[in-house]
Scaffold this motif. Sequence first.
Motif, PDB file in Angstrom:
ATOM      1  N   SER A  30       0.828  -1.207   0.000  1.00 35.44           N
ATOM      2  CA  SER A  30       0.000   0.000   0.000  1.00 35.44           C
ATOM      3  C   SER A  30       0.859   1.251   0.000  1.00 35.44           C
ATOM      4  CB  SER A  30      -0.904   0.035   1.228  1.00 35.44           C
ATOM      5  OG  SER A  30      -1.660  -1.125   1.289  1.00 35.44           O
ATOM      6  N   CYS A  78       2.041   1.992  -3.414  1.00 34.23           N
ATOM      7  CA  CYS A  78       1.012   2.489  -4.323  1.00 34.23           C
ATOM      8  C   CYS A  78       0.678   3.951  -4.074  1.00 34.23           C
ATOM      9  CB  CYS A  78      -0.262   1.649  -4.206  1.00 34.23           C
ATOM     10  SG  CYS A  78      -0.064   0.037  -4.957  1.00 34.23           S
ATOM     11  N   ASN A  79       1.170   4.530  -3.011  1.00 32.19           N
ATOM     12  CA  ASN A  79       0.950   5.952  -2.776  1.00 32.19           C
ATOM     13  C   ASN A  79       1.817   6.732  -3.748  1.00 32.19           C
ATOM     14  OD1 ASN A  79       0.467   8.484  -1.792  1.00 32.19           O
ATOM     15  ND2 ASN A  79       1.533   8.193   0.147  1.00 32.19           N
ATOM     16  N   PRO A  80       1.178   7.542  -4.606  1.00 32.11           N
ATOM     17  CA  PRO A  80       1.975   8.237  -5.615  1.00 32.11           C
ATOM     18  C   PRO A  80       2.985   9.213  -5.025  1.00 32.11           C
ATOM     19  CG  PRO A  80      -0.268   9.052  -5.607  1.00 32.11           C
ATOM     20  CD  PRO A  80      -0.255   7.857  -4.741  1.00 32.11           C
ATOM     21  N   PHE A  81       2.773   9.611  -3.762  1.00 34.15           N
ATOM     22  CA  PHE A  81       3.696  10.565  -3.164  1.00 34.15           C
ATOM     23  C   PHE A  81       4.850   9.901  -2.427  1.00 34.15           C
ATOM     24  CE2 PHE A  81       1.294  14.025  -4.476  1.00 34.15           C
ATOM     25  CZ  PHE A  81      -0.044  13.797  -4.245  1.00 34.15           C
ATOM     26  N   MET A 135       4.284   6.695   6.283  1.00 37.28           N
ATOM     27  CA  MET A 135       2.836   6.717   6.068  1.00 37.28           C
ATOM     28  C   MET A 135       2.059   6.182   7.248  1.00 37.28           C
ATOM     29  SD  MET A 135       2.214   5.843   2.141  1.00 37.28           S
ATOM     30  CE  MET A 135       0.496   5.472   2.420  1.00 37.28           C
ATOM     31  N   LYS A 136       0.909   6.826   7.481  1.00 39.21           N
ATOM     32  CA  LYS A 136       0.096   6.459   8.646  1.00 39.21           C
ATOM     33  C   LYS A 136      -0.455   5.046   8.517  1.00 39.21           C
ATOM     34  CE  LYS A 136      -1.392  11.191   9.350  1.00 39.21           C
ATOM     35  NZ  LYS A 136      -1.924  11.750   8.107  1.00 39.21           N
ATOM     36  N   GLY A 184      -2.456   8.872  -9.956  1.00 32.76           N
ATOM     37  CA  GLY A 184      -1.510   9.226  -8.898  1.00 32.76           C
ATOM     38  C   GLY A 184      -0.199   9.732  -9.469  1.00 32.76           C
ATOM     39  N   PHE A 224      -4.843   4.359  -2.397  1.00 27.70           N
ATOM     40  CA  PHE A 224      -3.714   4.135  -1.487  1.00 27.70           C
ATOM     41  C   PHE A 224      -3.030   5.439  -1.133  1.00 27.70           C
ATOM     42  CE2 PHE A 224      -3.998  -0.296  -1.661  1.00 27.70           C
ATOM     43  CZ  PHE A 224      -4.276  -0.655  -2.960  1.00 27.70           C
ATOM     44  N   VAL A 225      -3.743   6.556  -1.365  1.00 26.43           N
ATOM     45  CA  VAL A 225      -3.074   7.846  -1.295  1.00 26.43           C
ATOM     46  C   VAL A 225      -3.064   8.432   0.103  1.00 26.43           C
ATOM     47  CG1 VAL A 225      -3.037  10.156  -2.235  1.00 26.43           C
ATOM     48  CG2 VAL A 225      -3.805   8.267  -3.641  1.00 26.43           C
ATOM     49  N   GLU A 226      -1.922   8.984   0.482  1.00 21.72           N
ATOM     50  CA  GLU A 226      -1.849   9.816   1.675  1.00 21.72           C
ATOM     51  C   GLU A 226      -1.181  11.107   1.250  1.00 21.72           C
ATOM     52  OE1 GLU A 226      -0.183   8.194   5.293  1.00 21.72           O
ATOM     53  OE2 GLU A 226      -1.450   6.414   5.099  1.00 21.72           O
ATOM     54  N   LEU A 227      -1.795  12.229   1.565  1.00 24.97           N
ATOM     55  CA  LEU A 227      -1.262  13.504   1.117  1.00 24.97           C
ATOM     56  C   LEU A 227       0.058  13.820   1.803  1.00 24.97           C
ATOM     57  CD1 LEU A 227      -4.262  15.975   0.928  1.00 24.97           C
ATOM     58  CD2 LEU A 227      -3.056  14.854  -0.922  1.00 24.97           C
ATOM     59  N   PRO A 228       1.013  14.361   1.064  1.00 26.71           N
ATOM     60  CA  PRO A 228       2.269  14.758   1.703  1.00 26.71           C
ATOM     61  C   PRO A 228       2.029  15.967   2.603  1.00 26.71           C
ATOM     62  CG  PRO A 228       2.234  15.476  -0.580  1.00 26.71           C
ATOM     63  CD  PRO A 228       0.992  14.656  -0.372  1.00 26.71           C
ATOM     64  N   LEU A 237      -3.623  20.961  -1.291  1.00 23.00           N
ATOM     65  CA  LEU A 237      -3.780  20.221  -2.537  1.00 23.00           C
ATOM     66  C   LEU A 237      -5.132  19.503  -2.581  1.00 23.00           C
ATOM     67  CD1 LEU A 237      -2.504  19.057  -5.146  1.00 23.00           C
ATOM     68  CD2 LEU A 237      -1.631  17.200  -3.774  1.00 23.00           C
ATOM     69  N   TYR A 261      -6.514  16.736  -4.260  1.00 19.73           N
ATOM     70  CA  TYR A 261      -6.045  15.620  -5.069  1.00 19.73           C
ATOM     71  C   TYR A 261      -7.010  15.246  -6.187  1.00 19.73           C
ATOM     72  CZ  TYR A 261      -4.113  11.012  -6.066  1.00 19.73           C
ATOM     73  OH  TYR A 261      -3.577   9.922  -6.682  1.00 19.73           O
TER      74      TYR A 261
END
Lengths: 145, 190
Positions: A114, A117-120, A129-130, B33, B125-129, B135, B137
Amino acid sequence: MAVVAVAVMSKQNFPLYLKTANTKAEPDLQFQYLVHTSLDVIDEKVSTISSPKVTNDPREPYLGLLYPSEEYKVYGYATNTRVKFVMVTENSSSQSKDSKIREYFKELHDAYKSVLCNPFYTPGTNIKMKSFERVVSGIFQKSKE
Amino acid sequence: RFFFFFEMARQQHSRVQQDLRKVSGELFSLTYGALVAQLVRDYESDEEINRQLDKMGYNIGIRLVEDFLARNVGLGRCYDFKSTAEVLAKNGFKTFLGVVPTIANWDQKQEEFSLVLEQNPLTDFVELPEDHPELLYSNIICGVIRGALEMVQLDVKVWFLQDSLKGDETTEIRVKFIRKLEDAVPAGED
């Protein structure tokens, strides 16, 4: 059999993540050392598995008990992309169940997927990541019972 | 016996089709993403990134609506804004994102409503930076809605009220009717 530390190492053996359950005042340095020495054992195991004679066998990521020390047991897990997970458990009286450790490694692996898969998230950098932290805390909690 | 074999082949085929669709869903989220991550690297301010996403969405929306209308020939004209909202949520979102948002919070004049999304397939699966607090998203969705509705002669303003990626409980998009567009289609985005 409480898990007291979890570590993730990149394929170049850089530490990507190290977290201790922190129940006692153990210095992180000790765990860093444990994890680092376990890398040698992992590399050895991985190279024997991928020797030409056994290429027919499917590569199993779970490496099992790497080595026991006086207070701790160290387990390893290496993915096909050479990312390694290391788990350190206490040598308490209750028996360490291999199946449980395998389960925890699978959870870690899923959490790592997971994160990727985070684009950041840039692969090869520290994992902050949390969602990953949550899974690790979960493992610390569950293993205490 | 022949029919049994045929039926098996048909079921297997549809199962493969379903699997293909599932895989491309993940690919879609990962692609989006990568797009946002690249924008974050290219542009300085969050505002600029949000604007770019809206612009892209607009360009997608003006084209997407044609495909949508062609696929849904059975849908008649919408005689009021309420039916527009229904079609947008139940058909539009369903067809392209696979989720149906709830329509909520209509204002008194029936000219503004919210689309509430429990699940957002873009943000799996995104977590913001941490260094990009403003932002938006999924802002591309706002652009798509704006562009699509413009092609059916509706000038609307679309924006995010709540975003679960930022810690809000749900994701809520607000759509506000500005005016009906008569005559010529306005010039594209500058």
